[in-house]
Each structure stands twice: as C-alpha cells, then as structure tokens.
Design a protein around this motif. Structure first.
Motif, PDB file in Angstrom:
ATOM      1  N   ALA A 140       0.813  -1.215   0.000  1.00  0.00           N
ATOM      2  CA  ALA A 140       0.000   0.000   0.000  1.00  0.00           C
ATOM      3  C   ALA A 140       0.847   1.266   0.000  1.00  0.00           C
ATOM      4  N   GLN A 141       0.397   2.231  -0.758  1.00  0.00           N
ATOM      5  CA  GLN A 141       0.992   3.557  -0.832  1.00  0.00           C
ATOM      6  C   GLN A 141      -0.083   4.583  -0.450  1.00  0.00           C
ATOM      7  N   PRO A 142       0.269   5.849  -0.303  1.00  0.00           N
ATOM      8  CA  PRO A 142      -0.775   6.851  -0.099  1.00  0.00           C
ATOM      9  C   PRO A 142      -1.821   6.775  -1.220  1.00  0.00           C
ATOM     10  N   TYR A 143      -3.058   6.911  -0.854  1.00  0.00           N
ATOM     11  CA  TYR A 143      -4.181   6.829  -1.786  1.00  0.00           C
ATOM     12  C   TYR A 143      -4.283   5.449  -2.439  1.00  0.00           C
ATOM     13  N   SER A 144      -3.933   4.434  -1.654  1.00  0.00           N
ATOM     14  CA  SER A 144      -4.229   3.048  -2.022  1.00  0.00           C
ATOM     15  C   SER A 144      -5.426   2.611  -1.184  1.00  0.00           C
ATOM     16  N   TYR A 145      -6.339   1.882  -1.813  1.00  0.00           N
ATOM     17  CA  TYR A 145      -7.575   1.470  -1.149  1.00  0.00           C
ATOM     18  C   TYR A 145      -7.784  -0.028  -1.305  1.00  0.00           C
ATOM     19  N   PHE A 146      -8.380  -0.624  -0.279  1.00  0.00           N
ATOM     20  CA  PHE A 146      -8.620  -2.059  -0.223  1.00  0.00           C
ATOM     21  C   PHE A 146     -10.108  -2.333  -0.427  1.00  0.00           C
ATOM     22  N   GLN A 147     -10.433  -3.183  -1.388  1.00  0.00           N
ATOM     23  CA  GLN A 147     -11.811  -3.642  -1.577  1.00  0.00           C
ATOM     24  C   GLN A 147     -11.843  -5.139  -1.346  1.00  0.00           C
ATOM     25  N   TYR A 148     -12.776  -5.585  -0.523  1.00  0.00           N
ATOM     26  CA  TYR A 148     -12.769  -6.987  -0.105  1.00  0.00           C
ATOM     27  C   TYR A 148     -14.176  -7.563  -0.116  1.00  0.00           C
ATOM     28  N   GLY A 149     -14.278  -8.834  -0.518  1.00  0.00           N
ATOM     29  CA  GLY A 149     -15.563  -9.524  -0.518  1.00  0.00           C
ATOM     30  C   GLY A 149     -15.475 -10.798  -1.335  1.00  0.00           C
ATOM     31  N   TRP A 150     -16.573 -11.168  -1.957  1.00  0.00           N
ATOM     32  CA  TRP A 150     -16.568 -12.385  -2.773  1.00  0.00           C
ATOM     33  C   TRP A 150     -17.449 -12.226  -4.014  1.00  0.00           C
ATOM     34  N   GLY A 151     -17.455 -11.031  -4.569  1.00  0.00           N
ATOM     35  CA  GLY A 151     -18.234 -10.764  -5.774  1.00  0.00           C
ATOM     36  C   GLY A 151     -18.489  -9.277  -5.888  1.00  0.00           C
ATOM     37  N   TRP A 152     -19.402  -8.918  -6.782  1.00  0.00           N
ATOM     38  CA  TRP A 152     -19.680  -7.509  -7.044  1.00  0.00           C
ATOM     39  C   TRP A 152     -21.059  -7.083  -6.555  1.00  0.00           C
ATOM     40  N   ARG A 153     -21.839  -8.026  -6.074  1.00  0.00           N
ATOM     41  CA  ARG A 153     -23.194  -7.682  -5.644  1.00  0.00           C
ATOM     42  C   ARG A 153     -23.207  -7.125  -4.225  1.00  0.00           C
ATOM     43  N   LEU A 154     -24.305  -6.472  -3.927  1.00  0.00           N
ATOM     44  CA  LEU A 154     -24.474  -5.913  -2.594  1.00  0.00           C
ATOM     45  C   LEU A 154     -24.392  -6.981  -1.519  1.00  0.00           C
ATOM     46  N   ASN A 155     -24.835  -8.200  -1.859  1.00  0.00           N
ATOM     47  CA  ASN A 155     -24.852  -9.285  -0.867  1.00  0.00           C
ATOM     48  C   ASN A 155     -23.580 -10.123  -0.884  1.00  0.00           C
ATOM     49  N   THR A 156     -22.491  -9.580  -1.441  1.00  0.00           N
ATOM     50  CA  THR A 156     -21.235 -10.329  -1.478  1.00  0.00           C
ATOM     51  C   THR A 156     -20.099  -9.600  -0.746  1.00  0.00           C
ATOM     52  N   GLY A 157     -20.461  -8.862   0.302  1.00  0.00           N
ATOM     53  CA  GLY A 157     -19.412  -8.293   1.138  1.00  0.00           C
ATOM     54  C   GLY A 157     -19.529  -6.838   1.554  1.00  0.00           C
ATOM     55  N   PRO A 158     -20.076  -5.940   0.749  1.00  0.00           N
ATOM     56  CA  PRO A 158     -20.057  -4.523   1.124  1.00  0.00           C
ATOM     57  C   PRO A 158     -20.748  -4.191   2.448  1.00  0.00           C
ATOM     58  N   LEU A 159     -21.709  -5.010   2.854  1.00  0.00           N
ATOM     59  CA  LEU A 159     -22.443  -4.736   4.092  1.00  0.00           C
ATOM     60  C   LEU A 159     -21.922  -5.542   5.281  1.00  0.00           C
ATOM     61  N   VAL A 160     -20.910  -6.381   5.039  1.00  0.00           N
ATOM     62  CA  VAL A 160     -20.358  -7.205   6.112  1.00  0.00           C
ATOM     63  C   VAL A 160     -19.426  -6.372   6.988  1.00  0.00           C
ATOM     64  N   ASN A 161     -19.528  -6.581   8.288  1.00  0.00           N
ATOM     65  CA  ASN A 161     -18.646  -5.895   9.223  1.00  0.00           C
ATOM     66  C   ASN A 161     -17.388  -6.734   9.445  1.00  0.00           C
ATOM     67  N   TYR A 162     -16.247  -6.194   9.018  1.00  0.00           N
ATOM     68  CA  TYR A 162     -14.952  -6.827   9.269  1.00  0.00           C
ATOM     69  C   TYR A 162     -14.217  -5.954  10.294  1.00  0.00           C
ATOM     70  N   PRO A 163     -14.277  -6.274  11.587  1.00  0.00           N
ATOM     71  CA  PRO A 163     -13.669  -5.415  12.614  1.00  0.00           C
ATOM     72  C   PRO A 163     -12.184  -5.152  12.383  1.00  0.00           C
ATOM     73  N   GLU A 164     -11.476  -6.125  11.781  1.00  0.00           N
ATOM     74  CA  GLU A 164     -10.027  -5.960  11.566  1.00  0.00           C
ATOM     75  C   GLU A 164      -9.717  -4.769  10.661  1.00  0.00           C
ATOM     76  N   LEU A 165     -10.649  -4.427   9.779  1.00  0.00           N
ATOM     77  CA  LEU A 165     -10.423  -3.307   8.876  1.00  0.00           C
ATOM     78  C   LEU A 165     -10.597  -1.957   9.570  1.00  0.00           C
TER      79      LEU A 165
END
Length: 405
Positions: A336-361
């Motif tokens: 990671a560098q400045p203005y690097s972003y992490f996207q995590y999940g298991w697909g592109w749909r709303l139900n494949t990760g965007p609403l999941v709470n990952y406390p480690e993040l």
C-alpha cells in the motif's frame, strides 16, 4: 480587528458544537487530509489532486463497489457503507429494475450518500467492451433489438469467420476500432457521469477484445488509449477516471487517475503477480495516481467463482472471506501507498461483502514506517512496519499475520 477575529472564532466553535457527530467526523477527516503530507515507501511525497477522496492511515483505507439490480439501498445500508469509506462506485446494473435505468439508480444513491457525507467521492460505472443494456443509453444493445438500430449495430464487433455479432452470454461486444463508436462512447460516458451526479467513472474491461484480432494488437491498444484520453478531456480535470487493470498499459495509463487491481482468478493471486503489483502500486503513486486493490475470495474457489459468474446467488462465501481476511489484508498493506484502497468480498453484488462488518479493517493502523522488506533473497516472505501494526506474509504458502499494538 481583535473583536472581529474573536467573533469569527466564536461562530466557528458554535458551528462545530451544533454539528452532528457524523458531520464532525467527516469534517475532521477532510481537514486531516488537507494538512498531511503523505510519503510513499521510497520517501517521496505523494501529489494528490484536489478531486481525490479524503485519505488517511487511521485504519485500513477502503473502497466500496456494489450493485443490486432489484433495488436501492436502505438508509441504514447507506450509513453502513459510508462509515467505512470515502470512495465508492455504483455498479453497472444497480437498481435498474426498481427505477428504470442504472444511471437513475446511480443518481439516487449518490445523492443519498452525499446527503450524509458531502465529501464522499462516488463513481459511475461504464464498460468499454461489453454493451450491458442496463442504462437508457444502452437499452437497445440487445440481440433481439439491435437489428432495428443499424446506427448502433455498426458499433458491435463481428466474428471474422461467420459474420455474426460477437457476444458473451448474449451481451454484445463493442468494437473499439470503429472511430464512430469511440466518439459515441466518450459522449455517452460523459453524459452518464453528468446525469448521475458522479465524481467520475470506473471503466471496466479495457482490453478491446485484442485476443480476437491479435494481428491488430497495436491498433487496438492505440484506439483504446485515444478513447480514454478523449474521455478524460470530456470529463474535465475535476473528475476521477478509474481504469480496471490498467497499470503498465502504455496507451491508457496517461489518461487515468486511478487503477484497480482486480484479482479475479488464482493466477492473479499468485506470488509472482502480487509482487509485480506491489511494484505497480508504487509506480502508480509516483505518477500521482490512486490504486484500488480488489480481492474477491471467490477466486480461491473455482466452482464458487463460476456459480457467481453465471448469475446464481450460490452459497455465501462470507465464512471464507472472514477466514482469509488477515492474509489478504496483509497482502494489501505490504504494497500500500498513499491513496491506495482495499476492496474486499466475494463478488460484485451488494450481498457479497459490502455490508459485512470486518472489525479488523477498523483497527488503528497508523502510517507505514517505510517500505516492505523481503526476508530472504528470492524468498516469498515479506514484512512491513506500521505505527500500530507489524505485517507479515508468505505469498508462497498463502499465509499472513498482522500483529496489532
């Protein structure tokens, strides 16, 4: 003069006290971004454009991209995503069944996000290869309609042997070598950004189907570069152009502001590719460009990946995503560098990760203390120190450890 200054200070203080908790948080993030000089791993300063999202190292920086073709987000879902990130993209088909067209869905969502977080940067989606028919601009690019629109049909790539229109699962394929198509495409994408009220656009699939016409490889590359340069000009300097898998693409790279690394199969997750991408992330930063490191854990499960591609909901991979988060989060942080972003999940749909709470993040991270270190020459173990974390990965074994302090 002293009295005037005092009155101004009182107004500012009262305004801050009267703001909601979220507004104060968002304001402080903006202020921190403006006041901080972010250094790259080689010690040089990152030159951020004023159009870029807010950035800090407080926690692991996240980007969110999501879509649900059936509906808009609830107010609660908007808040969940907005709390995680300052950088989002509304995916290609979002809410089109609910509101008619995807650009309307994007417009409504962007307005909802900006109502609670005005500084958030939200991108519109468009594809440069596939004629997805979810927007009003593309609604006639369908196999059962296209013959009625010859002015559009000429934009579609043809099979050289059969003369039939090229398609993937009935989604028609654009022909980037057609100059009239390139003109139409640039105008259409710019209009979509304007109509949706977006801060820029995510462009997917910038390959021009070069594998279908290898003898014209250079022509395809040049055409794609020209189209992206023209799009950047049409969007204007205040808009963000994010290109998928565009690092090292000579003709496209000058036009874009940000790059996504989409890890869509096991090869993309290989130790060799990850090492190469860490180098690209530094090169992107040195060019003043952002990076999005997108991990989809479905790539570890070929059968799950194919199920998702075919459109079935399949079995949720949330359990796998939680199990593998530490490794992939560590892989991101190593490069990671400045203005690097992490996207995590298991697909592109709303139900494949965007609403999941990952406390480690959300754990306190702090700025990196320097570049990553390779523990052994030609080995695959790497470490990197952050203010509040020590990161270790072994990309040959697919293992990682983040020690928080």
């Amino acid at each position: 003069m002293i009295r005037q200054i005092s009155l101004v200070l009182i107004v500012i203080i009262l305004g801050a006290c009267g703001a909601s908790k979220n507004e104060v948080d968002f304001s402080s993030n903006s202020l921190k971004t403006q006041q901080t000089a972010f250094l790259m791993s080689d010690g040089s300063k990152f030159n951020a454009h004023s159009s870029y999202p807010n950035f800090n190292w407080d926690v692991t920086p996240q980007y969110s991209m999501f879509g649900d073709g059936n509906r808009l987000l609830s107010a609660k879902e908007v808040k969940i995503i907005a709390a995680k990130t300052d950088f989002i993209c509304i995916e290609k088909q979002h809410a089109h069944k609910d509101v008619g067209y995807a650009e309307i869905g994007a417009k409504k969502e962007i307005a909802a996000f900006k109502a609670i977080k005005p500084d958030i940067k939200a991108l519109y989606y468009f594809n440069s290869a596939y004629a997805w028919p979810f927007t009003s601009y593309n609604k006639n690019f369908k196999k059962n309609k296209i013959d009625d629109y010859p002015e559009l049909k000429k934009f579609i790539l043809k099979n050289k042997e059969t003369g039939e229109l090229q398609h993937r699962n009935n989604t028609l394929c654009f022909d980037v070598l057609n100059p009239e198509f390139r003109t139409w495409w640039v105008k259409t994408v710019a209009q979509g950004v304007k109509d949706s009220g977006a801060d820029g656009v995510f462009i997917d699939q910038m390959h021009g189907f070069v594998w279908l016409r290898k003898s014209q490889k250079r022509e395809v590359e040049e055409a794609m570069g020209e189209m992206m340069m023209n799009l950047k000009a049409a969007l204007g300097a205040g808009k963000i152009l994010l290109g998928n898998n565009a690092s090292g693409v000579k003709d496209v790279f000058p036009a874009i502001d940000a790059v996504m690394f989409e890890h869509f199969n096991k090869k993309k997750l290989s130790k060799e590719n990850l090492l190469k991408e860490w180098g690209y992330m530094l090169a992107n930063a040195k060019a003043g460009k952002m990076s999005v490191f997108r991990i989809g854990v479905e790539a570890e499960k070929e059968e799950a990946s194919q199920t998702l591609i075919k459109g079935s909901r399949g079995t949720s991979l949330e359990g796998l995503s939680r199990e593998r988060l530490e490794y992939y989060q560590a892989c991101f942080l190593i490069g990671a560098q400045p203005y690097s972003y992490f996207q995590y999940g298991w697909g592109w749909r709303l139900n494949t990760g965007p609403l999941v709470n990952y406390p480690e993040l959300q754990k306190p991270l702090g700025a990196p203390k320097g570049a990553y270190k390779r523990l052994h020459e030609n080995g695959w173990e790497f470490t990197r120190e952050f203010e509040h974390a020590t990161v270790w990965v072994d990309t040959e074994k697919g293992q990682g450890k983040i020690t928080w302090r």
